[in-house]
Design a protein around this motif. Structure first.
Motif, PDB file in Angstrom:
ATOM      1  N   ILE A 311       0.836  -1.201   0.000  1.00  0.00           N
ATOM      2  CA  ILE A 311       0.000   0.000   0.000  1.00  0.00           C
ATOM      3  C   ILE A 311       0.870   1.250   0.000  1.00  0.00           C
ATOM      4  N   ARG A 312       1.941   1.239   0.792  1.00  0.00           N
ATOM      5  CA  ARG A 312       2.847   2.388   0.825  1.00  0.00           C
ATOM      6  C   ARG A 312       3.480   2.637  -0.530  1.00  0.00           C
ATOM      7  N   ALA A 313       3.700   1.555  -1.288  1.00  0.00           N
ATOM      8  CA  ALA A 313       4.351   1.692  -2.601  1.00  0.00           C
ATOM      9  C   ALA A 313       3.409   2.257  -3.653  1.00  0.00           C
ATOM     10  N   GLY A 314       2.132   2.354  -3.341  1.00  0.00           N
ATOM     11  CA  GLY A 314       1.205   2.968  -4.279  1.00  0.00           C
ATOM     12  C   GLY A 314       0.194   2.040  -4.909  1.00  0.00           C
ATOM     13  N   PHE A 315       0.244   0.742  -4.598  1.00  0.00           N
ATOM     14  CA  PHE A 315      -0.735  -0.185  -5.165  1.00  0.00           C
ATOM     15  C   PHE A 315      -2.134   0.206  -4.707  1.00  0.00           C
ATOM     16  N   LYS A 316      -3.100   0.135  -5.632  1.00  0.00           N
ATOM     17  CA  LYS A 316      -4.445   0.620  -5.321  1.00  0.00           C
ATOM     18  C   LYS A 316      -5.250  -0.367  -4.486  1.00  0.00           C
ATOM     19  N   SER A 317      -4.892  -1.652  -4.566  1.00  0.00           N
ATOM     20  CA  SER A 317      -5.608  -2.641  -3.758  1.00  0.00           C
ATOM     21  C   SER A 317      -4.693  -3.804  -3.429  1.00  0.00           C
ATOM     22  N   VAL A 318      -4.926  -4.426  -2.279  1.00  0.00           N
ATOM     23  CA  VAL A 318      -4.168  -5.596  -1.855  1.00  0.00           C
ATOM     24  C   VAL A 318      -5.143  -6.626  -1.295  1.00  0.00           C
ATOM     25  N   ARG A 319      -5.034  -7.860  -1.800  1.00  0.00           N
ATOM     26  CA  ARG A 319      -5.815  -8.970  -1.263  1.00  0.00           C
ATOM     27  C   ARG A 319      -4.844  -9.960  -0.636  1.00  0.00           C
ATOM     28  N   SER A 320      -5.205 -10.471   0.520  1.00  0.00           N
ATOM     29  CA  SER A 320      -4.313 -11.393   1.236  1.00  0.00           C
ATOM     30  C   SER A 320      -5.070 -12.656   1.608  1.00  0.00           C
ATOM     31  N   LEU A 321      -4.392 -13.795   1.500  1.00  0.00           N
ATOM     32  CA  LEU A 321      -4.958 -15.059   1.944  1.00  0.00           C
ATOM     33  C   LEU A 321      -3.843 -15.942   2.459  1.00  0.00           C
ATOM     34  N   THR A 322      -4.195 -16.867   3.340  1.00  0.00           N
ATOM     35  CA  THR A 322      -3.245 -17.838   3.863  1.00  0.00           C
ATOM     36  C   THR A 322      -3.507 -19.178   3.195  1.00  0.00           C
ATOM     37  N   VAL A 323      -2.447 -19.778   2.657  1.00  0.00           N
ATOM     38  CA  VAL A 323      -2.557 -21.025   1.899  1.00  0.00           C
ATOM     39  C   VAL A 323      -1.780 -22.111   2.627  1.00  0.00           C
ATOM     40  N   GLN A 324      -2.403 -23.272   2.813  1.00  0.00           N
ATOM     41  CA  GLN A 324      -1.705 -24.414   3.407  1.00  0.00           C
ATOM     42  C   GLN A 324      -0.956 -25.140   2.296  1.00  0.00           C
ATOM     43  N   THR A 325       0.342 -24.935   2.207  1.00  0.00           N
ATOM     44  CA  THR A 325       1.143 -25.585   1.184  1.00  0.00           C
ATOM     45  C   THR A 325       1.592 -26.958   1.671  1.00  0.00           C
ATOM     46  N   ILE A 326       2.341 -27.677   0.829  1.00  0.00           N
ATOM     47  CA  ILE A 326       2.843 -28.987   1.221  1.00  0.00           C
ATOM     48  C   ILE A 326       3.848 -28.884   2.360  1.00  0.00           C
ATOM     49  N   ALA A 327       4.404 -27.680   2.587  1.00  0.00           N
ATOM     50  CA  ALA A 327       5.413 -27.511   3.630  1.00  0.00           C
ATOM     51  C   ALA A 327       4.841 -26.854   4.880  1.00  0.00           C
ATOM     52  N   MET A 328       4.095 -25.760   4.712  1.00  0.00           N
ATOM     53  CA  MET A 328       3.626 -24.993   5.854  1.00  0.00           C
ATOM     54  C   MET A 328       2.614 -23.968   5.376  1.00  0.00           C
ATOM     55  N   PRO A 329       1.888 -23.325   6.301  1.00  0.00           N
ATOM     56  CA  PRO A 329       1.011 -22.226   5.894  1.00  0.00           C
ATOM     57  C   PRO A 329       1.849 -21.060   5.376  1.00  0.00           C
ATOM     58  N   MET A 330       1.425 -20.487   4.243  1.00  0.00           N
ATOM     59  CA  MET A 330       2.121 -19.339   3.683  1.00  0.00           C
ATOM     60  C   MET A 330       1.096 -18.280   3.300  1.00  0.00           C
ATOM     61  N   ASP A 331       1.530 -17.027   3.347  1.00  0.00           N
ATOM     62  CA  ASP A 331       0.657 -15.916   2.996  1.00  0.00           C
ATOM     63  C   ASP A 331       0.866 -15.542   1.535  1.00  0.00           C
ATOM     64  N   MET A 332      -0.241 -15.291   0.834  1.00  0.00           N
ATOM     65  CA  MET A 332      -0.191 -14.795  -0.525  1.00  0.00           C
ATOM     66  C   MET A 332      -0.797 -13.396  -0.523  1.00  0.00           C
ATOM     67  N   ASP A 333       0.018 -12.412  -0.828  1.00  0.00           N
ATOM     68  CA  ASP A 333      -0.428 -11.017  -0.924  1.00  0.00           C
ATOM     69  C   ASP A 333      -0.490 -10.643  -2.401  1.00  0.00           C
ATOM     70  N   ILE A 334      -1.659 -10.199  -2.849  1.00  0.00           N
ATOM     71  CA  ILE A 334      -1.915  -9.918  -4.263  1.00  0.00           C
ATOM     72  C   ILE A 334      -2.206  -8.439  -4.397  1.00  0.00           C
ATOM     73  N   ALA A 335      -1.286  -7.700  -5.014  1.00  0.00           N
ATOM     74  CA  ALA A 335      -1.413  -6.248  -5.143  1.00  0.00           C
ATOM     75  C   ALA A 335      -1.667  -5.867  -6.592  1.00  0.00           C
ATOM     76  N   GLN A 336      -2.606  -4.956  -6.804  1.00  0.00           N
ATOM     77  CA  GLN A 336      -2.897  -4.499  -8.155  1.00  0.00           C
ATOM     78  C   GLN A 336      -2.526  -3.032  -8.303  1.00  0.00           C
ATOM     79  N   LYS A 337      -1.868  -2.726  -9.408  1.00  0.00           N
ATOM     80  CA  LYS A 337      -1.448  -1.359  -9.697  1.00  0.00           C
ATOM     81  C   LYS A 337      -2.625  -0.520 -10.164  1.00  0.00           C
TER      82      LYS A 337
END
Length: 337
Positions: A311-337
């Motif tokens: 958000i500080r970098a100027g992206f207009k929107s950010v969507r976040s979700l936590t994904v259970q991968t084969i190794a561990m839970p990981m966060d996916m942050d999706i930013a749109q310009k």
């Protein structure tokens, strides 16, 4: 007569922690002896002992242990690989992980053998070396086996479901290693073109996987340091997985660089651990990176940190979700310009 104390907290979790190193050692010994290569078909313990020139009695006990761990199946006195071993522990398989586990084992052993001293005396006792170009390339090849054992497929499935995905034309995977994530993403799209950006010896490895999957016309590699070097421009998708940690000292400038390289409406996806519970979870991240963390490289990302920086970098929107991968839970942050 005094009665035994009432126990309200189970000892079970501690016993499981205590036995886990034995499980690991048994699996790694099976890999080292190439037992799984020899049990793609049913075989008696005596026959296997002859194959590997081992003690018959101890071989039988060892195979029983592997069967008890569900790495082998024992039926009518014969042993054969369980499906998980057939998939991941037989040399020559595209998803063979023996070298991957062996490499991580060599990495961890010096730390685990001196963990008490490292805790008391500090990171100077660890001394992790980045390694030579050959070692970088070897690590990329073995990591590729891990990536295509489900991780890359999972990443590509998530990315391909984004509403923006059908209209994307150009993508780059920064710090993409052997390129399996980028390859899987591009393969999900009918026409998208992509690039894998990593250090020169790693980029050469990625070239080989691009050829293996027949994507030479749609994919290329870029060699360099994405923190310092130009990464190109005009991207509809920039993807990173478990590598943005290296940019933490310059995160705002780095994300501005990402922002500038995207087309209007373009998407930046960052896939990395998001530490919660005051930095104590996911514990898989702490255990899996203990060697680096104990060396003074505490690059843990706390949940929400990257999203706020986007958000500080100027992206207009950010969507976040936590994904259970084969190794561990990981966060996916999706930013749109």
């Amino acid at each position: 007569m005094e009665e035994l104390s009432k126990i309200d907290v189970s000892l079970g979790p501690l016993h499981e922690m205590w036995i886990m190193p034995v499980r690991s050692k048994v699996m790694m010994t099976g890999i080292g002896l190439k037992i799984f290569n020899l049990l793609t078909e049913p075989k008696t313990s005596d026959a296997l002992a002859k194959d590997i020139d081992s003690h018959a009695g101890n071989t039988r006990i060892f195979l029983d242990t592997l069967a008890g761990m569900a790495l082998l199946v024992k039926e009518n006195g014969k042993y054969q690989n369980a499906p998980i071993s057939e998939q991941y522990l037989v040399e020559g398989s595209p998803t063979y992980l023996g070298e991957f586990f062996a490499g991580r084992d060599r990495w961890f052993t010096p730390v685990l053998e001196n963990l008490e001293g490292i805790v008391k005396n500090g990171p100077s006792a660890v001394g992790i070396d980045a390694g030579s170009a050959d070692e970088w390339a070897k690590s990329a090849r073995t990591s590729a086996q891990y990536m295509r054992s489900g991780y890359a497929q999972q990443v590509a499935d998530i990315v391909s479901r984004l509403p923006e995905f059908p209209s994307m034309e150009k993508m780059i995977d920064l710090g993409g290693g052997a390129g399996l994530n980028g390859i899987a993403i591009v393969a999900k799209h009918p026409s998208m073109k992509g690039a894998i950006f990593d250090q020169p010896p790693v980029a050469k490895v990625a070239d080989g996987f691009i050829r293996e999957y027949g994507l030479e016309e749609r994919m290329e590699t870029k060699a360099g340091d994405y923190l310092k070097d130009p990464i190109g421009e005009g991207y509809d998708l920039i993807f990173m997985s478990a590598t943005i940690n290296f940019a933490l000292p310059m995160i705002d400038d780095f994300l501005k660089k990402i922002y500038d390289a995207l087309n209007p409406g373009g998407v930046f996806i960052n896939f990395s651990e998001g530490m919660t519970d005051e930095g104590t979870k996911p514990v898989e991240m702490l255990l899996g990176h203990l060697s680096m963390l104990m060396s003074g490289m505490d690059f843990r990302l706390h949940q929400g940190f990257i999203a706020e920086a986007m958000i500080r970098a100027g992206f207009k929107s950010v969507r976040s979700l936590t994904v259970q991968t084969i190794a561990m839970p990981m966060d996916m942050d999706i930013a749109q310009k």
